[in-house]
Design a protein around this motif. Structure first.
Motif, PDB file in Angstrom:
ATOM      1  N   ILE A  63       3.167  14.503 -13.669  1.00  0.00           N
ATOM      2  CA  ILE A  63       2.116  14.986 -14.558  1.00  0.00           C
ATOM      3  C   ILE A  63       1.936  16.488 -14.400  1.00  0.00           C
ATOM      4  CG2 ILE A  63      -0.404  14.942 -14.888  1.00  0.00           C
ATOM      5  CD1 ILE A  63      -0.186  11.857 -14.422  1.00  0.00           C
ATOM      6  N   PHE A  85      -2.799   7.269 -16.176  1.00  0.00           N
ATOM      7  CA  PHE A  85      -1.496   7.724 -16.614  1.00  0.00           C
ATOM      8  C   PHE A  85      -1.449   7.797 -18.153  1.00  0.00           C
ATOM      9  CE2 PHE A  85       2.779   6.381 -18.046  1.00  0.00           C
ATOM     10  CZ  PHE A  85       3.496   7.490 -17.620  1.00  0.00           C
ATOM     11  N   LEU A 117      -6.542   8.749 -10.627  1.00  0.00           N
ATOM     12  CA  LEU A 117      -5.529   8.314  -9.668  1.00  0.00           C
ATOM     13  C   LEU A 117      -6.142   8.138  -8.278  1.00  0.00           C
ATOM     14  CD1 LEU A 117      -2.426  10.409 -10.817  1.00  0.00           C
ATOM     15  CD2 LEU A 117      -2.997   8.030 -11.344  1.00  0.00           C
ATOM     16  N   ALA A 144       4.100  10.267  -6.866  1.00  0.00           N
ATOM     17  CA  ALA A 144       5.205  10.573  -7.777  1.00  0.00           C
ATOM     18  C   ALA A 144       4.671  10.837  -9.182  1.00  0.00           C
ATOM     19  CB  ALA A 144       6.200   9.418  -7.795  1.00  0.00           C
ATOM     20  N   ALA A 145       3.767   9.946  -9.635  1.00  0.00           N
ATOM     21  CA  ALA A 145       3.214  10.088 -10.981  1.00  0.00           C
ATOM     22  C   ALA A 145       2.479  11.411 -11.122  1.00  0.00           C
ATOM     23  CB  ALA A 145       2.273   8.930 -11.291  1.00  0.00           C
ATOM     24  N   PHE A 146       1.688  11.752 -10.095  1.00  0.00           N
ATOM     25  CA  PHE A 146       0.909  12.980 -10.195  1.00  0.00           C
ATOM     26  C   PHE A 146       1.821  14.205 -10.215  1.00  0.00           C
ATOM     27  CE2 PHE A 146      -2.292  16.181  -8.854  1.00  0.00           C
ATOM     28  CZ  PHE A 146      -3.178  15.962  -9.891  1.00  0.00           C
ATOM     29  N   SER A 180      -6.134   4.843  -6.000  1.00  0.00           N
ATOM     30  CA  SER A 180      -5.640   4.781  -4.622  1.00  0.00           C
ATOM     31  C   SER A 180      -6.670   4.156  -3.686  1.00  0.00           C
ATOM     32  CB  SER A 180      -5.256   6.182  -4.136  1.00  0.00           C
ATOM     33  OG  SER A 180      -6.445   6.938  -3.952  1.00  0.00           O
ATOM     34  N   ARG A 193      -5.979  -1.626  -8.751  1.00  0.00           N
ATOM     35  CA  ARG A 193      -5.130  -0.465  -8.535  1.00  0.00           C
ATOM     36  C   ARG A 193      -4.235  -0.204  -9.733  1.00  0.00           C
ATOM     37  NH1 ARG A 193      -2.182  -1.830  -2.972  1.00  0.00           N
ATOM     38  NH2 ARG A 193      -3.966  -1.513  -1.594  1.00  0.00           N
ATOM     39  N   LEU A 237       3.999   1.601  -0.895  1.00  0.00           N
ATOM     40  CA  LEU A 237       4.723   1.698  -2.170  1.00  0.00           C
ATOM     41  C   LEU A 237       3.806   2.264  -3.248  1.00  0.00           C
ATOM     42  CD1 LEU A 237       7.383   0.937  -3.603  1.00  0.00           C
ATOM     43  CD2 LEU A 237       6.321  -1.243  -4.168  1.00  0.00           C
ATOM     44  N   PHE A 238       2.585   1.724  -3.304  1.00  0.00           N
ATOM     45  CA  PHE A 238       1.671   2.137  -4.368  1.00  0.00           C
ATOM     46  C   PHE A 238       1.289   3.612  -4.220  1.00  0.00           C
ATOM     47  CE2 PHE A 238      -2.684   2.437  -6.134  1.00  0.00           C
ATOM     48  CZ  PHE A 238      -2.349   2.182  -7.446  1.00  0.00           C
ATOM     49  N   LEU A 239       1.001   4.034  -2.975  1.00  0.00           N
ATOM     50  CA  LEU A 239       0.643   5.431  -2.749  1.00  0.00           C
ATOM     51  C   LEU A 239       1.784   6.362  -3.123  1.00  0.00           C
ATOM     52  CD1 LEU A 239      -1.543   5.566   0.471  1.00  0.00           C
ATOM     53  CD2 LEU A 239      -2.093   6.373  -1.841  1.00  0.00           C
ATOM     54  N   PHE A 248       5.457   0.756 -13.537  1.00  0.00           N
ATOM     55  CA  PHE A 248       5.835   1.867 -12.671  1.00  0.00           C
ATOM     56  C   PHE A 248       5.023   1.847 -11.379  1.00  0.00           C
ATOM     57  CE2 PHE A 248       4.832   6.198 -11.243  1.00  0.00           C
ATOM     58  CZ  PHE A 248       6.109   6.660 -10.941  1.00  0.00           C
ATOM     59  N   PHE A 249       3.704   1.701 -11.533  1.00  0.00           N
ATOM     60  CA  PHE A 249       2.851   1.715 -10.344  1.00  0.00           C
ATOM     61  C   PHE A 249       3.026   0.456  -9.503  1.00  0.00           C
ATOM     62  CE2 PHE A 249       0.615   4.804 -13.049  1.00  0.00           C
ATOM     63  CZ  PHE A 249       0.645   5.889 -12.168  1.00  0.00           C
ATOM     64  N   PHE A 305      -2.976  10.754 -19.607  1.00  0.00           N
ATOM     65  CA  PHE A 305      -2.116  11.931 -19.601  1.00  0.00           C
ATOM     66  C   PHE A 305      -1.120  11.888 -20.757  1.00  0.00           C
ATOM     67  CE2 PHE A 305       1.929  13.924 -18.557  1.00  0.00           C
ATOM     68  CZ  PHE A 305       1.504  15.242 -18.539  1.00  0.00           C
ATOM     69  N   TRP A 351      13.564   2.486  -8.970  1.00  0.00           N
ATOM     70  CA  TRP A 351      14.031   3.653  -9.734  1.00  0.00           C
ATOM     71  C   TRP A 351      15.313   3.317 -10.481  1.00  0.00           C
ATOM     72  CZ3 TRP A 351      10.676   7.476 -10.239  1.00  0.00           C
ATOM     73  CH2 TRP A 351       9.711   7.665  -9.236  1.00  0.00           C
ATOM     74  N   ARG A 392       3.956   5.819  -5.374  1.00  0.00           N
ATOM     75  CA  ARG A 392       4.023   5.890  -6.835  1.00  0.00           C
ATOM     76  C   ARG A 392       2.940   6.796  -7.407  1.00  0.00           C
ATOM     77  NH1 ARG A 392       8.024   2.646  -9.300  1.00  0.00           N
ATOM     78  NH2 ARG A 392       9.548   2.709  -7.636  1.00  0.00           N
ATOM     79  N   ILE A 393       1.728   6.717  -6.823  1.00  0.00           N
ATOM     80  CA  ILE A 393       0.635   7.562  -7.296  1.00  0.00           C
ATOM     81  C   ILE A 393       1.034   9.023  -7.146  1.00  0.00           C
ATOM     82  CG2 ILE A 393      -1.701   8.366  -6.727  1.00  0.00           C
ATOM     83  CD1 ILE A 393      -2.168   5.808  -7.902  1.00  0.00           C
ATOM     84  N   SER A 411      -4.645   2.990 -12.229  1.00  0.00           N
ATOM     85  CA  SER A 411      -3.605   4.018 -12.275  1.00  0.00           C
ATOM     86  C   SER A 411      -2.982   4.084 -13.662  1.00  0.00           C
ATOM     87  CB  SER A 411      -2.541   3.743 -11.215  1.00  0.00           C
ATOM     88  OG  SER A 411      -2.077   2.415 -11.336  1.00  0.00           O
ATOM     89  N   ASN A 461       0.825  -1.211   0.000  1.00  0.00           N
ATOM     90  CA  ASN A 461       0.000   0.000   0.000  1.00  0.00           C
ATOM     91  C   ASN A 461       0.850   1.247   0.000  1.00  0.00           C
ATOM     92  OD1 ASN A 461      -2.358  -1.319  -0.110  1.00  0.00           O
ATOM     93  ND2 ASN A 461      -2.796  -1.214   2.085  1.00  0.00           N
ATOM     94  N   LEU A 489      -6.465  17.698 -16.035  1.00  0.00           N
ATOM     95  CA  LEU A 489      -5.838  17.347 -14.759  1.00  0.00           C
ATOM     96  C   LEU A 489      -6.871  16.808 -13.775  1.00  0.00           C
ATOM     97  CD1 LEU A 489      -3.131  20.056 -13.968  1.00  0.00           C
ATOM     98  CD2 LEU A 489      -2.814  17.644 -14.561  1.00  0.00           C
TER      99      LEU A 489
END
Lengths: 616, 374
Positions: A28, B320, B300, A23-25, B304, B312, A16-18, B184-185, B323, B190, A20-21, B316, A14, B293
């Motif tokens: 963007i 993505f 997103l 980071a992605a946002f 979540s 999930r 990790l996923f949050l 990625f998600f 976008f 990294w 990433r969300i 996501s 959870n 946006l």
């Protein structure tokens, strides 16, 4: 939930996923800001600059399509022309009552309902103030009827369009080729600004290989337009440069004589001007009518052409592969003389067959009883196979390959047409690479009489014959003699000349023997030698379509037509000072001497009829 | 399971609201999409020379697309998961079929003719690729292991290459990023991402070698559009003029001279953003970006809140990819990215892209409205 979830560390996942969300946002948001910065740059910083550019943009640039160059034969007869095609065009925005106008036109010109419906459909897809066509390909009667009432129909007009036409149809299809609509794949690779206004492009033959020359240069007009995109007046015009007119070496009259001479045989006739390399006739029979391809051939018609047994779409002269048969013998004989393996006087005995030492296989002669004792001259005039088995055996495949290659066998001739086939001149190396086998002595023997792996195109055969007639000065065939543009005239393709070093005595012996084929008592083509003021040199050939079994009796009348031998003939004339070389292949023609030779003779006699010769 | 048992969770209990909930429609997302669709019709009317025909046709497609969204929103997300691999396999099969038929028919082909309409398998694969990857990755604890990553890369490469050779570079980019998004998600480290980027960058010369002539031309034109003003640079130059001349406030609706005078090619499809920017100016553009946006943020957020790994990752990744869609299109129209032929999502004229997009949003709604109460 599936049991596997129990071994997962759910909190870790959870988190990790949050992460990433988020980071992605963030990424963007950053990239969106980057786009905004760019917009600020264009719309605030650059606004004045672009606004003034937009204002001057009320001038519209329209392409002006160049006229495609015409194609003529050597005597100036048109082989490819542009003919006018008329269409009835309507600009709906300029017509007060469209339905009424359509109804009146329908009555006047007897237009079927489907065409009206078709028009309504295309109209909706059009830009405003652009015209849509109601009738295509109008005939004289329709044109005249509309011309009378034209003042009463504002917004309706006749447009002229040029359509490519090939008056000689199937006679020139395999030389000139044809143009067709530009397709999606071609659109992507063509230079966009050059083809902005063009609809057609050369697809085959001269039309394709000289596309850039024939097409010309696209011009443009700068037209002032108002807010409704309506053209007001033309400010500036850069005229298009029409494509160059091509003059071919080809003589359409001679082409027709050769085409007709083949009669019902499928096959090819290629004639070359020995002095220049200009191709005088380039016949592949059957041909096809290229005109339907210009406007878009129907699927059924195309399928019919494709599935026809006679394969009219197949360019036999350029791409047909045939064993040369005995027409190959003069080249092998010359190889023997040049390599000093034989001399012309030496006689060899022909019992009707030949055997390699220690091998039971009998290599048969075409004449069952044999030719008896023959020298080189007799071996060529009577086409003795056994003589050439023995000659090939003593030369060996390496010598044959190295010498004959110089005449262009197994290589493209370099003619100015795309899609030429290589043919095949077999060698030890080739067999090792392609078949992974050693070269067998028996294969040398059958190569010596033009059979086995050997494959030539009719064009190659004619070119090699021209080089032979030219005493080893290599002839490169070409179709386009000159390109005439508005301001300059250019010669055709650059011709690479070479010389094969030959002893004069040797080549003369061969030419004399080839004269004997036509002008001696036992010659295999003596029937064509009468009543002409010059001598023809030639060689007959018969190429096996399938192998005859050992000792089997062979009677050509019993064999299915499609399995009959191909008839071949190579020739040049006048033998003393050669001007024209001709190669003929008549598929399933049987004998070279009786079928192919008379065809070549017709071409030669017609070509030389206007020249004056002293009786030999 | 049943969401309508707690209506107060969703705010105002209006009649429409309760109907939408019964239909498993996510109201914020739905409203944003509806706004975008209306905006699309408004701009199309101007960009398409004020022809009502175009509006009717696009409106019909939108109706169909929203219908498909509603149907998919109704499906339980477990069903998507169950059929992920089968749907992906079908998509690949159809891509190969199109490729083979294209070769027989001599020339590029992207669609299968089903008689009543033309179906583009590359559109279907835009959704089934992230489904397949989410299904594959969710099978094991996250983050994915190296062996999984190798297989996952192959699963992304296969459809991407099949589409790239059609050739349709734009769609290939979208498919690749939808798959990469899942990884990625899923927590791809990294370090691995960085090394993939380094490898891909160093592969550029090789990619250049395999590009078709016209694709190379596009890249070269992107680097220097003024070099070929009548030919390939035409689009970019005209598009920049349209956007720049719009200024801060724009020229107003129906006042785009660039598209009206026919200078701007493809003004109702790939280059519609230029018309929008000319008519509504910087303010309008920023507004449109904010709308996008909001849609992405909602996607997103849905991701979540999703309850299982598959949902999930899929949610996501779909957000993505949306976008990427926006960025690639606007990037090319404003001249910061090469012209690759990607439409402006939800706004551009054309049927296939809006149907696929709304199908994706239907899946997102399904994920959000089928949650089990914990």
């Amino acid at each position: 939930m599936s049991p596997i979830y129990s071994v997962r560390d759910n909190t870790l996942e959870n988190r990790l996923f949050l992460e990433r969300i988020i980071a992605a946002f963030l990424v963007i948001i950053l990239l969106t800001i980057a786009l905004t910065v760019r917009l600020v740059y264009l719309q605030i910083v650059g606004h004045e600059h672009y606004a003034s550019m937009a204002k001057s943009n009320s001038v519209k640039i329209v392409p002006l399509t160049p006229t495609r160059g015409l194609i003529y034969d050597t005597k100036g007869r048109v082989l490819a022309e542009n003919t006018a095609s008329y269409s009835l065009e309507l600009i709906p925005e300029q017509i007060e009552n469209l339905d009424d106008t359509l109804a009146k036109l329908q009555v006047l010109l007897a237009i079927p309902n489907e065409k009206i419906e078709q028009f309504q459909k295309t109209r909706k897809r059009q830009k405003r103030f652009a015209s849509s066509s109601l009738l295509l390909n109008m005939n004289d009667e329709e044109l005249a009827k509309f011309a009378v009432v034209r003042p009463y129909f504002p917004g309706v007009d006749i447009h002229t369009q040029m359509v490519r036409n090939y008056p000689y149809a199937e006679l020139t299809a395999h030389v000139i080729g044809y143009v067709g609509r530009i397709n999606e794949a071609e659109m992507k690779i063509l230079p966009m600004s050059e083809y902005r206004g063009s609809t057609h492009i050369g697809k085959l033959g001269i039309e394709s290989s000289y596309e850039t020359v024939l097409h010309g240069k696209t011009g443009y007009a700068e037209i002032e337009t108002n807010v409704q995109a309506r053209s007001l007046n033309t400010l500036n015009e850069v005229n298009p440069e029409p494509g160059a007119n091509l003059y071919l070496a080809l003589d359409i009259e001679l082409q027709k004589i050769a085409y007709d001479a083949l009669e019902n045989f499928n096959g090819a006739v290629v004639a070359i001007d020995i002095k220049t390399g200009g191709v005088l006739t380039f016949v592949s029979r059957p041909g096809f009518d290229p005109n339907p391809f210009v406007v878009g051939i129907s699927n059924e018609a195309y399928q019919a052409l494709q599935s026809s047994d006679n394969q009219p779409l197949y360019n036999r002269a350029l791409r047909g592969l045939y064993p040369p048969g005995s027409t190959f013998k003069p080249f092998v004989a010359l190889a023997g003389l040049e390599n000093e393996v034989i001399n012309g006087q030496q006689k060899l005995f022909c019992p009707g067959y030949y055997q390699l030492p220690g091998v039971p296989h009998k290599y048969r002669d075409w004449r069952k009883g044999g030719h008896g004792s023959v020298n080189l001259h007799e071996a060529i005039t009577q086409s003795c196979d056994v003589y050439f088995y023995r000659l090939a055996g003593s030369l060996g495949i390496d010598n044959i390959y190295n010498f004959v290659k110089k005449f262009g066998f197994g290589e493209k001739t370099g003619i100015d047409l795309d899609g030429e086939k290589l043919g095949l001149l077999p060698s030890r190396d080739w067999k090792a690479k392609q078949k992974n086998r050693a070269w067998y002595p028996g294969e040398t023997l059958i190569t010596g009489i033009g059979q086995g792996y050997l494959q030539v195109t009719p064009l190659q055969l004619a070119t090699a014959t021209a080089t032979l007639a030219n005493h080893g000065n290599v002839v490169t065939p070409f179709l386009v003699e000159k390109m005439v543009a508005a301001h300059e005239t250019k010669p055709g393709p650059e011709v690479h000349k070479g010389v094969i070093p030959l002893k004069p005595d040797n080549i003369n012996q061969i030419i004399n023997a080839m004269v004997g084929v036509i002008h001696s008592e036992h010659g295999t083509a003596k029937s064509i030698g009468h009543a002409i003021p010059y001598q023809i040199a030639g060689k007959t050939g018969t190429a096996q379509v399938f192998n005859i079994k050992q000792n089997a009796k062979y009677n050509e009348h019993d064999i299915d037509f499609k399995l009959r031998d191909h008839a071949l003939f190579i020739s040049f004339a006048p033998a003393a000072d050669p001007m024209i070389a001709v190669a003929v292949i008549a598929e399933n023609g049987g004998h070279g001497g009786s079928v192919a030779a008379p065809i070549a003779a017709k071409v030669i006699k017609h070509y030389l009829k206007d020249f004056h010769f002293e009786q030999p | 399971m049943k969401t309508e048992s707690r209506p107060e969770h969703f705010g105002s209990p209006s009649l429409l609201g309760s109907l939408l909930r019964r239909l498993h429609i996510d109201i914020p997302l739905f409203l944003a999409l509806l706004l975008a669709a209306l905006l699309s019709l408004v701009i199309l009317y101007s960009a398409g020379s004020q022809e009502t025909d175009i509006l009717i046709r696009q409106g019909a497609r939108m109706g169909l697309a929203f219908g498909l969204m509603a149907v998919l929103a109704h499906v339980n997300p477990n069903q998507f998961k169950r059929y992920s691999a089968i749907l992906f396999g079908m998509g690949i099969f159809l891509l190969v079929a199109v490729l083979i038929m294209g070769q027989i028919g001599k020339g590029a082909q992207r669609w299968l003719d089903l008689g009543f309409f033309r179906f583009q398998p590359s559109e279907m694969i835009k959704i089934t690729t992230p489904m397949m990857l989410a299904w594959f990755v969710a099978d094991q604890p996250l983050p994915p292991k190296l062996g999984q990553l190798l297989i996952a890369s192959l699963l992304i490469l296969l459809p991407t290459l099949l589409i790239a050779v059609q050739p349709d570079l734009g769609t290939a980019i979208l498919v690749a990023s939808s798959g990469a998004g899942v990884l990625f998600f899923a927590g791809l480290s990294w370090r691995i991402m960085l090394s993939i980027i380094v490898i891909l960058t160093s592969l550029t010369p090789i990619l250049w070698h395999f590009m078709r002539g016209y694709q190379r031309d596009r890249v070269l034109t992107f680097l220097n559009p003024e070099a070929d003003p009548l030919g390939r640079g035409y689009h970019i130059i005209q598009s920049k003029i349209a956007i720049g001349s719009g200024g801060i406030y724009g020229k107003g609706w129906l006042n785009s001279t660039q598209s009206e005078l026919d200078f701007l090619p493809e003004s109702s499809t790939d280059f519609i953003f230029a018309v929008f920017a000319e008519e509504f100016g910087l303010i309008g553009c920023v507004g449109l970006l904010v709308l996008y946006l909001l849609i992405i943020a909602r996607c997103l957020y849905i991701a979540s809140q999703a309850q299982d790994t598959y949902s999930r990752l899929l949610a996501s990744s779909l957000g993505f990819t949306f976008f990427v869609y926006v960025f690639v299109n606007i990037g090319m129209v404003v001249g910061v990215l090469p012209v690759v032929g990607v439409p402006l999502p939800l706004i551009s004229y054309g049927g296939t892209s809006i149907v696929t997009l709304l199908a994706g949003f239907g899946i997102l709604m399904s994920i959000h409205t089928h949650k089990k109460r914990l």
